[in-house]
Write an enzyme that holds these catalytic residues in place. Structure first.
Site, PDB file in Angstrom:
ATOM      1  N   GLU A   1      85.722  22.495 -44.874  1.00  0.00           N
ATOM      2  CA  GLU A   1      85.474  22.217 -46.296  1.00  0.00           C
ATOM      3  C   GLU A   1      85.238  23.528 -47.011  1.00  0.00           C
ATOM      4  OE1 GLU A   1      81.834  19.984 -46.983  1.00  0.00           O
ATOM      5  OE2 GLU A   1      80.777  21.043 -45.387  1.00  0.00           O
TER       6      GLU A   1
ATOM      7  N   TYR B   1      68.440  17.994 -50.997  1.00  0.00           N
ATOM      8  CA  TYR B   1      68.654  18.072 -52.442  1.00  0.00           C
ATOM      9  C   TYR B   1      69.880  17.269 -52.846  1.00  0.00           C
ATOM     10  CZ  TYR B   1      72.588  21.320 -51.884  1.00  0.00           C
ATOM     11  OH  TYR B   1      73.793  21.855 -51.563  1.00  0.00           O
TER      12      TYR B   1
ATOM     13  N   LYS C   1      72.561  16.916 -46.478  1.00  0.00           N
ATOM     14  CA  LYS C   1      72.530  17.824 -47.642  1.00  0.00           C
ATOM     15  C   LYS C   1      71.189  18.557 -47.654  1.00  0.00           C
ATOM     16  CE  LYS C   1      74.228  18.021 -52.423  1.00  0.00           C
ATOM     17  NZ  LYS C   1      75.212  19.082 -52.264  1.00  0.00           N
TER      18      LYS C   1
ATOM     19  N   LEU D   1      80.090  17.786 -45.388  1.00  0.00           N
ATOM     20  CA  LEU D   1      79.298  16.919 -46.235  1.00  0.00           C
ATOM     21  C   LEU D   1      80.245  15.863 -46.818  1.00  0.00           C
ATOM     22  CD1 LEU D   1      76.439  16.523 -47.562  1.00  0.00           C
ATOM     23  CD2 LEU D   1      77.481  17.524 -49.598  1.00  0.00           C
TER      24      LEU D   1
HETATM   25  N1  PLP Z   1      80.524  20.209 -49.327  1.00  0.00           N
HETATM   26  C1  PLP Z   1      79.494  21.042 -49.524  1.00  0.00           C
HETATM   27  C2  PLP Z   1      79.104  21.985 -48.441  1.00  0.00           C
HETATM   28  C3  PLP Z   1      78.780  21.015 -50.747  1.00  0.00           C
HETATM   29  O1  PLP Z   1      77.733  21.836 -50.947  1.00  0.00           O
HETATM   30  C4  PLP Z   1      79.195  20.114 -51.763  1.00  0.00           C
HETATM   31  C5  PLP Z   1      78.511  20.036 -53.062  1.00  0.00           C
HETATM   32  O2  PLP Z   1      77.784  20.880 -53.477  1.00  0.00           O
HETATM   33  C6  PLP Z   1      80.293  19.287 -51.515  1.00  0.00           C
HETATM   34  C7  PLP Z   1      80.923  19.347 -50.274  1.00  0.00           C
HETATM   35  C8  PLP Z   1      80.773  18.309 -52.551  1.00  0.00           C
HETATM   36  O3  PLP Z   1      79.892  17.233 -52.665  1.00  0.00           O
HETATM   37  P1  PLP Z   1      79.752  16.389 -53.998  1.00  0.00           P
HETATM   38  O4  PLP Z   1      81.124  15.945 -54.387  1.00  0.00           O
HETATM   39  O5  PLP Z   1      78.876  15.257 -53.618  1.00  0.00           O
HETATM   40  O6  PLP Z   1      79.163  17.308 -55.033  1.00  0.00           O
END
Ligand code: PLP
Length: 281
Positions: free
Chosen positions: A177, A31, A145, A201
């Protein structure tokens, strides 16, 4: 409200999921969440590229090419007249009789997308939020993701049930994170965040922040840091598509720095706002 289901725009109430969809049965899908500011998407290309990278990593075939998919999503945003919101999209490995191994090549992936109003969380961005430290029990491919978010959900719930905005995850002593965000600390004017590996991520917001730091002479280090370094940092913030640059002023009940959003965090917030204004398209 109109939603996108396998190539068709239909009413939200008419949208149905097959009970043997692999996304529903296994979380076998991917997603993205993309920001819309004042009717324009922000960093859409980066999100779409990451989607196709996630697909490749799990050998999932997306039924549309990147450009085609992008224009379908832009159309949906227009149809719904989204001003400040998000578009959520997911692709699963499709519908087939339940079995763990992948279905044969003629099974087409299921694609859904919908939009949602989502104003910027202005009050929290100004006041800062609190977080709870939670052990990172997720699998070893956090770079994908994937729809499989159980580890993230359990962590978020543990934090939220005690009134916290986010769970900050750590694998042993190393901070990885947030449960739905990337985590950063500031020490002596230097921003630290976990390097891009299989354990996090690679957030699009994180990449925007890195770029802003580079262009504005703020020192940005992709280096792991420990739980105790986090707790004694000058500033902590998290970042995501929906939270942008969000100050964390208390972790496990203990104040970080002065217990208010720090100077570096606030500077990044204002640089981020500028970038939004310029680049949402
Ligand atoms: N890390 C995780 C586990 C996430 O689910 C998300 C976003 O939902 C992020 C980091 C941040 O990613 P982004 O800046 O692309 O939204």
């Amino acid at each position: 409200n109109t939603v996108f289901v396998n190539g068709e725009l239909i009413d939200r109430d008419k949208a149905k999921v097959d009970i043997e969809d692999r996304g529903y049965q296994f979380g076998d899908g991917i997603y993205e969440v993309i920001r819309v500011y004042d009717g324009n998407t922000f960093t859409m290309k980066e999100h779409m590229e990451r989607l196709y990278q996630s697909a490749e990593k799990m050998k999932l075939s997306i039924p549309y090419g990147e450009e085609d998919f992008t224009s379908k999503l832009l159309h949906l945003i227009n149809v719904n007249g989204v001003k400040d919101g998000i578009v959520y999209l997911q692709v699963t490995r499709g519908v087939s009789a339940r079995q763990h191994h992948f279905p044969s090549g003629d099974v087409v992936g299921s694609v859904v997308a919908y939009t949602k109003d989502f104003p910027v969380p202005a009050h929290q961005m100004e006041q800062g939020v609190t977080a709870k430290l939670v052990e990172d029990i997720r699998w070893l491919r956090c770079d994908i993701k994937s729809l499989n978010l159980l580890g993230n959900l359990l962590a978020k719930q543990e934090a939220a049930s005690e009134g916290h905005f986010e769970a900050i995850l750590h694998r042993g002593d190393t901070v990885t994170e947030g449960s739905s965000s990337n985590a950063f600390m500031v020490k002596d004017g230097i921003i630290y965040t976990h390097p891009v590996t299989n354990l996090i991520l690679n957030g699009i917001t994180r990449r925007v922040i890195e770029d802003l730091c580079r262009k504005n002479g703020i020192s940005f280090q992709e280096e792991t840091f420990s739980v105790s370094e986090l707790m004694t940092a000058d500033e902590v913030f998290i970042a995501s598509t929906t939270s942008e640059v969000m100050p964390v002023v208390k972790i496990d009940g203990q104040e970080i720095g002065e217990g208010t959003p720090g100077a570096v965090t606030k500077r990044l917030q204002s640089l981020f706002n500028e970038r939004k204004g310029k680049e949402a398209r």
